[in-house]
Write an enzyme that holds these catalytic residues in place. Structure first.
Site, PDB file in Angstrom:
ATOM      1  N   ASN A 277       2.224   1.479   4.383  1.00  0.00           N
ATOM      2  CA  ASN A 277       2.539   0.201   5.053  1.00  0.00           C
ATOM      3  C   ASN A 277       2.227   0.232   6.550  1.00  0.00           C
ATOM      4  OD1 ASN A 277       5.441  -1.941   5.644  1.00  0.00           O
ATOM      5  ND2 ASN A 277       3.395  -2.554   5.074  1.00  0.00           N
TER       6      ASN A 277
ATOM      7  N   CYS B  52      -1.513   0.807   7.424  1.00  0.00           N
ATOM      8  CA  CYS B  52      -2.954   0.541   7.540  1.00  0.00           C
ATOM      9  C   CYS B  52      -3.360  -0.711   6.759  1.00  0.00           C
ATOM     10  CB  CYS B  52      -3.775   1.728   7.051  1.00  0.00           C
ATOM     11  SG  CYS B  52      -3.480   3.274   7.953  1.00  0.00           S
ATOM     12  N   ARG B  53      -3.380  -0.614   5.420  1.00  0.00           N
ATOM     13  CA  ARG B  53      -3.967  -1.690   4.608  1.00  0.00           C
ATOM     14  C   ARG B  53      -3.067  -2.898   4.408  1.00  0.00           C
ATOM     15  NH1 ARG B  53      -5.119   2.034  -0.355  1.00  0.00           N
ATOM     16  NH2 ARG B  53      -3.253   2.972   0.562  1.00  0.00           N
ATOM     17  N   SER B  54      -1.814  -2.671   3.986  1.00  0.00           N
ATOM     18  CA  SER B  54      -1.009  -3.858   3.631  1.00  0.00           C
ATOM     19  C   SER B  54      -0.615  -4.713   4.841  1.00  0.00           C
ATOM     20  CB  SER B  54       0.201  -3.493   2.759  1.00  0.00           C
ATOM     21  OG  SER B  54       1.071  -2.596   3.395  1.00  0.00           O
TER      22      SER B  54
ATOM     23  N   CYS C 223       0.867  -1.182   0.000  1.00  0.00           N
ATOM     24  CA  CYS C 223       0.000   0.000   0.000  1.00  0.00           C
ATOM     25  C   CYS C 223       0.901   1.229   0.000  1.00  0.00           C
ATOM     26  CB  CYS C 223      -0.975  -0.024   1.179  1.00  0.00           C
ATOM     27  SG  CYS C 223      -0.185   0.014   2.813  1.00  0.00           S
TER      28      CYS C 223
ATOM     29  N   ASP D 138      -8.212   3.610   1.064  1.00  0.00           N
ATOM     30  CA  ASP D 138      -7.294   4.040   2.122  1.00  0.00           C
ATOM     31  C   ASP D 138      -8.086   4.498   3.343  1.00  0.00           C
ATOM     32  OD1 ASP D 138      -5.278   5.055   3.629  1.00  0.00           O
ATOM     33  OD2 ASP D 138      -4.484   6.392   2.085  1.00  0.00           O
TER      34      ASP D 138
HETATM   35  P1  4NP Z   1      -1.813   2.847   4.080  1.00  0.00           P
HETATM   36  O1  4NP Z   1      -2.464   4.205   4.653  1.00  0.00           O
HETATM   37  O2  4NP Z   1      -1.235   3.171   2.711  1.00  0.00           O
HETATM   38  O3  4NP Z   1      -2.955   1.894   3.998  1.00  0.00           O
HETATM   39  O4  4NP Z   1      -0.748   2.436   5.088  1.00  0.00           O
HETATM   40  C1  4NP Z   1      -1.772   5.411   4.710  1.00  0.00           C
HETATM   41  C2  4NP Z   1      -0.929   5.661   5.765  1.00  0.00           C
HETATM   42  C3  4NP Z   1      -0.247   6.877   5.833  1.00  0.00           C
HETATM   43  C4  4NP Z   1      -0.440   7.834   4.849  1.00  0.00           C
HETATM   44  C5  4NP Z   1      -1.274   7.577   3.772  1.00  0.00           C
HETATM   45  C6  4NP Z   1      -1.948   6.365   3.711  1.00  0.00           C
HETATM   46  N1  4NP Z   1       0.254   9.087   4.920  1.00  0.00           N
HETATM   47  O5  4NP Z   1       0.024   9.952   4.053  1.00  0.00           O
HETATM   48  O6  4NP Z   1       1.080   9.268   5.826  1.00  0.00           O
END
Ligand code: 4NP
Length: 161
Positions: free
Chosen positions: A16, A18-20, A13, A130
């Site tokens: 790294n 939240c989702r992955s 993702c 997201d």
């Molecule tokens: P992820 O979510 O891609 O599912 O881990 C996010 C975590 C942090 C951010 C964006 C999406 N950020 O902009 O910091």
């Protein structure tokens, strides 16, 4: 849909956190509860490096815990080596997929795919949205999407064995 012979999978993702890591923990749980336990390796990584070294987001950990799952993951960024270390790189959304294509070495071994392409009930091109900055309900939704896609991914990997 991607190769069905994969024995190593990297979930990808943006951050790294939240989702992955959720996808990784859910897929590991599905594999370990199947006759293929121990046969498929998995990890997760982000296309961006802002959260390198961090534990998964508190809401990801909470949703996993509610399902009896844990994650000891620490965020890391995708590297070009990942394209030769893993059979399959599984992106959460179209932007992640485009970012992976942009950094893929010419001799990449790995196949690239969208995670929800393994959920046969999901529309073509469907993404895992997201949940960053959203309430806990968004993380529950991510969990449900991951569970369906993870079962489909295991079926895809094992159907030709
Ligand atoms: P992820 O979510 O891609 O599912 O881990 C996010 C975590 C942090 C951010 C964006 C999406 N950020 O902009 O910091």
């Amino acid at each position: 849909m991607a190769s069905s012979r994969a024995s190593s999978v990297l979930f990808v993702c943006l951050g790294n956190i939240c989702r992955s890591p959720m996808a990784e923990a859910v897929f590991r749980g599905v594999v370990e509860g199947s006759p293929f336990a121990g046969e498929i390796q998995c990890d997760s990584a982000g296309t961006a490096g802002h959260h390198v070294g961090e534990r998964p987001h508190a809401s990801t950990l909470r949703v996993l815990r509610e399902r009896g799952l844990v994650s000891a993951h620490r965020a890391r960024q995708v590297t070009r080596d990942d394209f030769s270390r893993f059979d399959l790189l599984v992106a959460m959304d179209q932007a992640n997929l485009a970012d992976l294509r942009a950094i893929a070495p010419g001799n990449a071994r790995a196949t690239l795919a969208l995670f929800r392409s393994f959920d046969l009930e999901a529309p073509a091109g469907a993404e895992v949205p997201d949940p960053w900055g959203h309430p806990i309900g968004a993380f529950h939704e991510v969990y449900m999407l991951c569970e369906r896609a993870a079962r489909g991914l295991l079926r895809s990997i094992t159907s030709s064995r």
